[in-house]
Design an enzyme around this catalytic site. Structure first.
Site, PDB file in Angstrom:
ATOM      1  CG  MET A 136      -8.079 -25.530  82.990  1.00 56.01           C
ATOM      2  SD  MET A 136      -6.686 -26.875  83.037  1.00 56.01           S
ATOM      3  CE  MET A 136      -7.261 -28.014  81.871  1.00 56.01           C
ATOM      4  CB  VAL A 145      -6.605 -25.755  87.786  1.00 54.24           C
ATOM      5  CG1 VAL A 145      -6.899 -25.563  86.344  1.00 54.24           C
ATOM      6  CG2 VAL A 145      -5.184 -26.198  88.067  1.00 54.24           C
ATOM      7  CB  CYS A 146     -10.513 -21.458  87.638  1.00 58.98           C
ATOM      8  SG  CYS A 146      -9.480 -19.951  87.460  1.00 58.98           S
ATOM      9  CB  ALA A 147     -11.866 -21.291  82.657  1.00 59.95           C
TER      10      ALA A 147
END
Length: 383
Positions: free
Chosen positions: A100, A71-73
């Site tokens: 996210m 997961v990243c932004a």
């Protein structure tokens, strides 16, 4: 390269499947807000620590067959890391599609229960934000309460189920997220209701929600009765539905109570909050099922992602309802206020109709967890 959608991640969390999250955002962002679940394991290893290889991170990753979701932004960094993990020999590796940013907007509808005269009530769980909306239907007619900005989910749900949305209600003027109530009502031709004491500065037309007003849904005469319940805002209004459910807005949650400070009037509104919780609500049936507009902790979410509890049970378990002394209650609330929601002043202005941010600006304004609750941090205050 395998991806997992935010909706798929939400489904795994809601139905209690094992999930491992490798979050590659920076430590500060991870500490503020991350994907959580009762059977979720989460590890934070910043992206820049993985640029030179992922071998040193393998001992922090599961050795079994669990899915690993990176997961990243926004998605880009997680795709790179997931690819590196695959090349290192890990099999069940995915990246979160949309990152996210997409997680913040994922909504999962679940059925709460049936109504006595025919019909049902549904809860829409925006799991990445802790926001809860409701749709109540009877004989083809529906009302939506506390609709979020992402109104397509309500339209699509109603279309698939064969409902026509006749009324849209907000329990109060929201400050932590942008209301979709007015936009939804305009799109479907429904009547939009708002508590008048929260609407003194709004720039648009609405129907006032007055205490004791009853809104009918369908021929089964499912009653939605308004109950003035100030404290979170001066106009906060709860709804009693079918004499079974209490939609409490941001006044009462499963594990906490509402904060009274988002208009800068904590000392004034804490008295209203106490009166609502300790007098107005306590006079209601203990069998009412409380359906709040938010939740703060994953522990508040029960089977199939539903968030609710009986009112009588909350008077036994919720710390915010255990403080007999008025001054101790005031101090508990004002001493335990969490950080202000991200961009909450801009959100309030948008919900008043005074600002018209773009879709991308609205998305950025809402990023992060909900912060509408006060949690008692001291067991000694329960007296």
């Amino acid at each position: 390269m395998k991806k997992m959608t935010a909706q798929e991640v939400a489904s795994k969390i809601i139905y209690g499947e094992l999930l491992f999250i490798l979050d590659v955002r920076n430590e500060e962002d991870y500490a503020k807000w991350r994907i959580e679940g009762k059977r979720v394991t989460s590890v934070n290893i910043p992206y820049f620590d993985l640029l030179d290889g992922v071998e040193h991170a393998r001992d922090q990753l599961p050795q079994d067959e669990r899915d690993i979701v990176v997961v990243c932004a926004k998605e880009g960094s997680s795709r790179f890391v997931a690819e590196q993990l695959e090349e290192a020999g890990l099999k069940e590796v995915y990246y979160l599609e949309g990152g996210m940013k997409t997680w913040s907007e994922t909504i999962f509808p679940v059925k709460i229960g049936d109504l006595t005269g025919g019909g049902s009530i549904y809860q829409f769980n925006r799991i990445g934000k802790g926001c809860l909306s409701y749709l109540i239907e009877s004989q083809g007619e529906a009302v939506v309460i506390d609709a979020g900005r992402l109104t397509d989910v309500f339209e699509q749900f109603a279309l698939e189920k064969g409902f026509t949305i006749h009324h849209v209600l907000d329990t109060h003027l929201h400050a932590d997220h942008i209301s979709g109530g007015r936009a939804l009502s305009e799109k479907v031709g429904a009547t939009y209701y708002l508590p008048p004491r929260d609407a003194e500065e709004v720039t648009y037309s609405y129907e006032p929600l007055l205490e004791g007003e009853t809104i009918q849904v369908g021929q089964a005469r499912i009653r939605i009765q308004s109950l003035y319940s100030p404290g979170h805002t001066i106009g906060s209004t709860s709804f009693i539905v079918d004499d079974q459910y209490l939609l409490s807005g941001d006044i009462l949650f499963v594990d906490s109570i509402g904060r009274p400070d988002l208009a800068g009037k904590a000392e004034d509104w804490v008295r209203d909050l106490r009166e609502t919780l300790y007098e107005r609500y306590s006079a209601l049936s203990s069998e009412l099922i409380v359906l709040p507009a938010h939740y703060s902790k994953i522990s508040e979410m029960g089977d199939e992602g539903r968030v609710f509890a009986k009112l009588g049970e909350l008077y036994q378990s919720n710390a915010g309802l255990q403080v007999a002394n008025q001054e101790v209650f005031r101090k508990m609330v004002t001493d335990n206020l969490p950080p202000q929601p991200h961009a909450y002043q801009e959100v309030r202005q948008t919900n008043m109709g005074k600002m018209t941010p773009s879709a991308e600006e609205q998305r950025e304004m809402e990023m992060g967890p909900n912060r509408c609750a006060v949690h008692d941090s001291s067991e000694s205050r329960r007296k």
